[in-house]
Design a protein around this motif. Sequence first.
Motif, short mmCIF file in Angstrom:
data_model
loop_
_atom_site.label_atom_id
_atom_site.label_comp_id
_atom_site.label_asym_id
_atom_site.label_seq_id
_atom_site.Cartn_x
_atom_site.Cartn_y
_atom_site.Cartn_z
N UNK A 88 -36.01 5.06 -34.21
CA UNK A 88 -35.93 4.09 -35.31
C UNK A 88 -36.75 4.56 -36.51
N UNK A 89 -36.42 4.04 -37.64
CA UNK A 89 -37.14 4.41 -38.86
C UNK A 89 -38.53 3.78 -38.83
N UNK A 90 -39.51 4.51 -39.39
CA UNK A 90 -40.88 4.02 -39.47
C UNK A 90 -41.06 3.34 -40.82
N UNK A 91 -41.21 2.02 -40.76
CA UNK A 91 -41.38 1.27 -42.00
C UNK A 91 -42.72 1.62 -42.65
N UNK A 92 -43.78 1.69 -41.87
CA UNK A 92 -45.10 2.02 -42.37
C UNK A 92 -45.43 3.45 -41.98
N UNK A 93 -45.59 4.37 -42.92
CA UNK A 93 -45.90 5.76 -42.56
C UNK A 93 -47.31 5.86 -41.98
N UNK A 94 -47.50 6.89 -41.19
CA UNK A 94 -48.80 7.15 -40.58
C UNK A 94 -49.69 7.88 -41.57
N UNK A 95 -50.79 7.26 -41.95
CA UNK A 95 -51.75 7.91 -42.84
C UNK A 95 -53.12 7.28 -42.59
N UNK A 96 -54.14 8.02 -42.98
CA UNK A 96 -55.51 7.56 -42.81
C UNK A 96 -56.25 7.72 -44.12
N UNK A 97 -56.94 6.68 -44.51
CA UNK A 97 -57.74 6.74 -45.72
C UNK A 97 -59.04 7.48 -45.44
N UNK A 98 -59.46 8.35 -46.33
CA UNK A 98 -60.77 9.01 -46.14
C UNK A 98 -61.90 7.99 -46.15
N UNK A 99 -62.98 8.34 -45.52
CA UNK A 99 -64.11 7.43 -45.42
C UNK A 99 -64.73 7.14 -46.77
N UNK A 100 -64.55 8.06 -47.73
CA UNK A 100 -65.16 7.84 -49.04
C UNK A 100 -64.56 6.63 -49.75
N UNK A 101 -63.34 6.22 -49.35
CA UNK A 101 -62.73 5.05 -49.96
C UNK A 101 -63.41 3.75 -49.54
N UNK A 102 -64.14 3.79 -48.45
CA UNK A 102 -64.77 2.58 -47.94
C UNK A 102 -66.24 2.47 -48.37
N UNK A 103 -66.73 3.46 -49.10
CA UNK A 103 -68.12 3.45 -49.54
C UNK A 103 -68.24 2.56 -50.78
N UNK A 104 -69.12 1.61 -50.73
CA UNK A 104 -69.34 0.72 -51.86
C UNK A 104 -70.31 1.38 -52.84
#
Length: 227
Positions: free
Chosen positions: A85-101
């Motif tokens: 089946x088609x993947x509606x949500x692609x597999x990807x990971x956000x780098x940790x630097x995106x979560x740094x405040x």
Amino acid sequence: TVSVLYWEKREMPPKFVQGQGGQRGYSRVGDSYGMLGLHNTLQASDADPGMILMTRGFDLHTLGLPLAQQEPFHPTFSSPWSDAPVKVQPDYKLPQCYFVQPPHLKFAMFQKFALQTLFYVFYSMPRDVLQLAAAQELHNRRWFFHKGEKLWMTRAEGTEPVKHGDHERGSYQIFNPDKWSIDRRDDFTVYFSQMEERTDNAARSPQPQGAPQAAGHASPQQQQPGR
């Protein structure tokens, strides 16, 4: 003369035929590739299975598609040649630097900024409290804003200007915002009335946490250079 078309009664592709007076007409007899030949092509496809794809295409029921269901199946159907089946949500990971405040910017941090960074804040944030902080720190580092030249300048290191009443003359380092460089200008006269001084506007402006207490500072309207 009236053009006369010559009709040919044999199976052949459509063609132009010559009429009287040199005029050309279109022959519809034997048109195997237009609307007239469509009926014969459909009948021939029954005898020749190779013609079915060209005339009628695929039967969707033979492709295993869930045509009987009421819900649309395009969100899960990827391809007739794929069982997954088609993947509606692609597999990807956000780098940790995106979560740094990012830390909250304080005036005390301006003491650690490089000189080029202070100029960047001053020229890129007009009418902002951060422009006041950058200008205040530039004053702390013995830079002053020339109201006539509308440039930041400071006395050249290792030199002492000669003062004459309302002005002084000597060598200065001048920040050029167009070239983004510090240039030297010798034998330059600076009148004290053209040197922007601090006022009480900085003391009345909103101070972020950790802001150093100063006697005063020029307002953003006075500090904004005319470029």
